[in-house]
Write an enzyme that holds these catalytic residues in place. Structure first.
Site, mmCIF file in Angstrom:
data_model
loop_
_atom_site.group_PDB
_atom_site.id
_atom_site.type_symbol
_atom_site.label_atom_id
_atom_site.label_comp_id
_atom_site.label_asym_id
_atom_site.label_seq_id
_atom_site.Cartn_x
_atom_site.Cartn_y
_atom_site.Cartn_z
ATOM 1 C CB CYS A 157 4.735 51.844 7.907
ATOM 2 S SG CYS A 157 5.477 51.790 6.417
ATOM 3 C CB CYS A 183 6.984 49.054 6.461
ATOM 4 S SG CYS A 183 7.447 50.762 6.127
ATOM 5 C CG ASP A 184 5.370 46.440 8.735
ATOM 6 O OD1 ASP A 184 6.844 46.464 8.461
ATOM 7 O OD2 ASP A 184 5.165 47.190 9.863
#
Ligand code: NDP
Length: 317
Positions: free
Chosen positions: A140, A143-144
């Protein structure tokens, strides 16, 4: 029905325990629907395999994914939802009340059902990818990606998700090395065009990942060009995999309308599925956004839709 099977009736059954399922449980419990939620094989869902979550509103300092899901569960329990460990293994939606079998032996009947079984990211299946998961290996970018600002990163995949995530990463990372296994991309032309026009995205055609390098964190990647058989090593700090997701919808495939990739179809602007009284929320019906906050929002919609459905049903009886 076999006599040795246990049976229990509930007003509303929720299947799945990610942000969508727990949010549905919070709303449904507050609406006095006495929801019972079965958590599935991975209580807390995909967030339990991530590390820090910085983009969920309400946590100004960020929060660890597993911790956030414990908070969701506590909140649902405090509102009165009955949260149970167990996996829905089959369903019979041919007549009402709907029947849902848990762990192959307990039959639940329900007046309404909310499906929040999520999706699972696909992985390449390399031992090094598994070993460094959460230590620079991620499925992701949204997300990261932020944790790798100014660094070089790899993204594997050539669909719309990979293209979108490569563009997202290109805005914060130094260079984005995009690894494509064939001589062309599957992504829509407009997305491909954007990727090709972005100066810090380097595309590696006909390329496969042999190994993610690094002991405790990602330090590089070894690639093989499957046309020339040439091996290349690129030093990078993160390895993003964007080769698709698999919605967890197997048990519904003969009873609900799914799209060609297996996502449950919902009526736009609602959580209603092809069957009345059955609602779907979160990643099992969303291949576009796939964020904790959008999943939670759709869980709220499912609880409100179920509440309306159940009260109309009671009214008509
Ligand atoms: P897709 O299935 O479309 O693409 C997966 C990509 O990963 C393909 O390019 C595939 O390669 C590659 N791949 C699969 N397995 C491997 C492997 N083992 N090694 C290397 N590469 C691999 O998945 P997406 O998640 O990209 O998209 C899913 C759906 O969601 C699509 O319909 C897409 O259009 C849609 N979507 C739409 C968006 C939007 O409209 N904004 C945003 C994101 C997704 P190959 O091509 O060789 O098979």
């Amino acid at each position: 029905m076999e006599t040795n099977q246990q049976q229990e009736h509930v007003h509303l059954l929720i299947i799945g325990s990610g942000p969508a399922g727990y949010t549905a449980a919070i709303y449904a419990a507050r609406a006095n629907l006495k929801p019972v939620l079965y958590q599935g094989i991975q209580p807390g869902g995909q967030l339990t395999i991530t590390t820090e979550v910085e983009n969920y509103p309400g946590y100004p300092e960020g929060v660890q994914g597993p911790e956030m899901m414990v908070d969701f569960e506590k909140q649902a329990t405090r509102m009165g939802a009955d949260i149970r460990f167990g996996l829905a293994t089959s369903v019979d939606f041919s007549s009402q009340p709907y029947k849902i079998t848990i762990d192959e032996n307990k039959v639940m009947t329900a007046d309404a059902v909310i499906i929040a079984t999520g999706a699972s990211a696909k992985w390449l299946g390399l031992p090094s990818e598994q070993r460094l998961n959460g230590s620079g290996v991620s499925a992701c970018a949204v997300c990261d990606g932020f944790f790798f600002r100014g660094k070089d990163v790899v993204i594997v995949g050539a669909g719309d998700t990979a293209a979108e995530e490569a563009l997202y990463l290109s805005k914060m990372c130094n260079n984005v090395h995009m690894v494509v296994r064939r001589h062309e991309m599957r992504a829509s032309m407009i997305m491909q065009d954007r990727v090709m026009k972005t100066s810090n995205i380097m595309v590696y055609w006909n390329s496969e990942t042999l190994e993610v390098l690094g002991e405790n964190k990602v330090e590089g990647v070894k690639l093989l060009n499957n046309k020339t058989q040439e091996e290349t090593t690129i030093p990078v700090s993160a390895f993003f995999v964007a080769i698709g997701h698999q919605p967890n919808s197997d048990i519904f495939k003969d009873v609900l309308e799914l799209d060609e990739q297996g996502y449950i179809k919902t009526v736009p602007g609602s959580s209603r599925t092809s069957l009345e009284g059955v609602f779907a929320c979160g990643d099992v019906q969303d291949k576009i956004y796939r964020q904790a906050v959008t999943a939670a929002g759709s869980g709220c919609m499912a609880a409100l839709d179920a509440e309306r459905y159940l009260s109309a049903k009671e009214h008509n009886n």
